[in-house]
Design an enzyme around this catalytic site. Sequence first.
Site, short mmCIF file in Angstrom:
data_model
loop_
_atom_site.label_atom_id
_atom_site.label_comp_id
_atom_site.label_asym_id
_atom_site.label_seq_id
_atom_site.Cartn_x
_atom_site.Cartn_y
_atom_site.Cartn_z
N GLY A 28 -25.40 -3.05 12.82
CA GLY A 28 -24.23 -3.46 13.59
C GLY A 28 -23.38 -2.28 13.99
O GLY A 28 -23.88 -1.31 14.58
N LEU B 66 -22.19 0.12 12.38
CA LEU B 66 -22.54 1.42 11.78
C LEU B 66 -23.68 2.13 12.51
O LEU B 66 -24.06 3.24 12.14
CB LEU B 66 -22.89 1.25 10.29
CG LEU B 66 -21.73 0.83 9.40
CD1 LEU B 66 -22.21 0.59 7.97
CD2 LEU B 66 -20.60 1.85 9.42
N GLU C 149 -17.18 -2.17 3.70
CA GLU C 149 -17.84 -3.45 3.97
C GLU C 149 -17.10 -4.59 3.29
O GLU C 149 -16.67 -4.47 2.15
CB GLU C 149 -19.31 -3.42 3.52
CG GLU C 149 -20.18 -2.48 4.32
CD GLU C 149 -20.32 -2.85 5.79
OE1 GLU C 149 -19.79 -3.89 6.24
OE2 GLU C 149 -20.96 -2.09 6.51
#
Length: 155
Positions: free
Chosen positions: A24, A26, A91
């Site tokens: 995603g 990152l 996260e």
Amino acid sequence: MSLVQPSSRRDGFPDAPDVLFVYGTLQFDAVLKGLLGRVPASTPTSAPEWRAAALEGRVYPGLVAAPGATAAGLLLTDLTNQEWRLLDAFEDDQYDLREVSLTTGKRGLAYIWPDVEVRPENWDSAEFKELHLPAYAARCARIGPRLAAGEAKGE
């Protein structure tokens, strides 16, 4: 006197490969640079039987099991222990770090999303890049140093 570093979620996988599959936000250099202060080495790869699902009310995706699907992404191959801890803090707590098989025949760790708030469509990286990347990367650049200092993500 030595300073004890907090453990990372990765410590629960002593035999797992020391690489992270990202699928995603990152995957974007600007996000990694903002969070980590650098762009780690990476290799393109995919995770079969998974998809990067669009999430309700969020601009980032969640990796969810999806028979027959394949999630494209990158394998980050040179993360330091401090960077692992920083990514754990970044996260969402809903993510679960787990090992996944990759199309390269290797395995990697990935942040897996529970099957909640998942939309039927896949996350669109091109749409994210066009509509959200500059603001998201700027946010990451603001919170990255705080996370590195052991502070809460907050906003």
